[in-house]
Design a protein around this motif. Structure first.
Motif, PDB file in Angstrom:
ATOM      1  N   THR A 125       0.832  -1.206   0.000  1.00 44.49           N
ATOM      2  CA  THR A 125       0.000   0.000   0.000  1.00 44.49           C
ATOM      3  C   THR A 125       0.867   1.258   0.000  1.00 44.49           C
ATOM      4  O   THR A 125       0.580   2.202  -0.747  1.00 44.49           O
ATOM      5  N   GLY A 127       2.237   1.650  -3.405  1.00 46.44           N
ATOM      6  CA  GLY A 127       1.200   2.103  -4.329  1.00 46.44           C
ATOM      7  C   GLY A 127       0.888   3.580  -4.171  1.00 46.44           C
ATOM      8  O   GLY A 127       0.724   4.290  -5.165  1.00 46.44           O
ATOM      9  N   VAL A 128       0.817   4.043  -2.933  1.00 48.67           N
ATOM     10  CA  VAL A 128       0.571   5.477  -2.691  1.00 48.67           C
ATOM     11  C   VAL A 128       1.746   6.289  -3.233  1.00 48.67           C
ATOM     12  O   VAL A 128       1.546   7.324  -3.875  1.00 48.67           O
ATOM     13  N   LEU A 161       3.882   5.430  -5.664  1.00 49.97           N
ATOM     14  CA  LEU A 161       3.870   5.404  -7.132  1.00 49.97           C
ATOM     15  C   LEU A 161       2.781   6.297  -7.701  1.00 49.97           C
ATOM     16  O   LEU A 161       3.022   7.057  -8.651  1.00 49.97           O
ATOM     17  N   TYR A 162       1.578   6.215  -7.127  1.00 45.90           N
ATOM     18  CA  TYR A 162       0.482   7.041  -7.642  1.00 45.90           C
ATOM     19  C   TYR A 162       0.777   8.525  -7.466  1.00 45.90           C
ATOM     20  O   TYR A 162       0.570   9.314  -8.385  1.00 45.90           O
ATOM     21  N   SER A 163       1.273   8.903  -6.286  1.00 49.92           N
ATOM     22  CA  SER A 163       1.490  10.325  -6.043  1.00 49.92           C
ATOM     23  C   SER A 163       2.650  10.878  -6.867  1.00 49.92           C
ATOM     24  O   SER A 163       2.598  12.020  -7.306  1.00 49.92           O
ATOM     25  N   PHE A 204       1.289  10.654 -10.890  1.00 46.28           N
ATOM     26  CA  PHE A 204       0.122  11.417 -11.325  1.00 46.28           C
ATOM     27  C   PHE A 204      -0.089  12.725 -10.564  1.00 46.28           C
ATOM     28  O   PHE A 204      -0.856  13.563 -11.013  1.00 46.28           O
ATOM     29  N   SER A 255      -9.080   8.743  -1.421  1.00 45.06           N
ATOM     30  CA  SER A 255      -8.982   8.233  -2.787  1.00 45.06           C
ATOM     31  C   SER A 255      -7.546   7.852  -3.141  1.00 45.06           C
ATOM     32  O   SER A 255      -7.314   6.833  -3.797  1.00 45.06           O
ATOM     33  N   VAL A 256      -6.604   8.657  -2.704  1.00 51.59           N
ATOM     34  CA  VAL A 256      -5.197   8.368  -2.985  1.00 51.59           C
ATOM     35  C   VAL A 256      -4.784   7.076  -2.275  1.00 51.59           C
ATOM     36  O   VAL A 256      -4.111   6.217  -2.864  1.00 51.59           O
ATOM     37  N   LEU A 264      -6.393   4.079  -4.097  1.00 49.45           N
ATOM     38  CA  LEU A 264      -5.691   3.748  -5.334  1.00 49.45           C
ATOM     39  C   LEU A 264      -4.347   3.091  -5.048  1.00 49.45           C
ATOM     40  O   LEU A 264      -3.907   2.214  -5.796  1.00 49.45           O
ATOM     41  N   GLY A 265      -3.709   3.503  -3.966  1.00 50.23           N
ATOM     42  CA  GLY A 265      -2.455   2.853  -3.582  1.00 50.23           C
ATOM     43  C   GLY A 265      -2.668   1.439  -3.083  1.00 50.23           C
ATOM     44  O   GLY A 265      -1.829   0.560  -3.274  1.00 50.23           O
TER      45      GLY A 265
END
Length: 99
Positions: free
Chosen positions: A17, A20-21, A23-25, A28, A48-49, A52-53
């Motif tokens: 997790t 993932g957080v 990588l997403y932050s 994007f 939401s962040v 997604l993570g």
């Protein structure tokens, strides 16, 4: 032995997790992790962040199932459920500002 396997799965769920957080932050949102999390919190998008993570938890879960490591997969699921509860608390404003 069983508790150790569940704990290992729990920790791997936590690491997946967090990865993932991150990588997403960085991909994007803003490349600075803390700044992007603060912006997400100020825009009421922190849940939401995190959600997604947490999608990255699918990978270790299915790998553990494939390798017949049922208790480790159970640890990942327990962590994912706790993340879901945390996201619900954040979205319903039960938990105040985290950052």
């Amino acid at each position: 032995m069983i508790k150790k396997e569940i704990f290992i799965g729990f920790l791997i769920g936590l690491l997946a997790t967090c990865a993932g957080v991150f990588l997403y932050s960085t991909l994007f949102l803003n490349p600075d992790l803390m700044e992007s999390l603060k912006i997400a919190q100020s825009n009421n998008r922190l849940g939401s962040v995190i959600a997604l993570g947490a999608i990255l938890n699918f990978l270790p879960f299915f790998v553990f199932l494939k390798k017949n490591k049922i208790y480790r997969a159970r640890g990942v699921i327990i962590f994912t459920i706790l993340i879901g509860i945390l996201i619900a608390l954040i979205n319903f404003n039960v938990i105040g500002p985290i950052l």
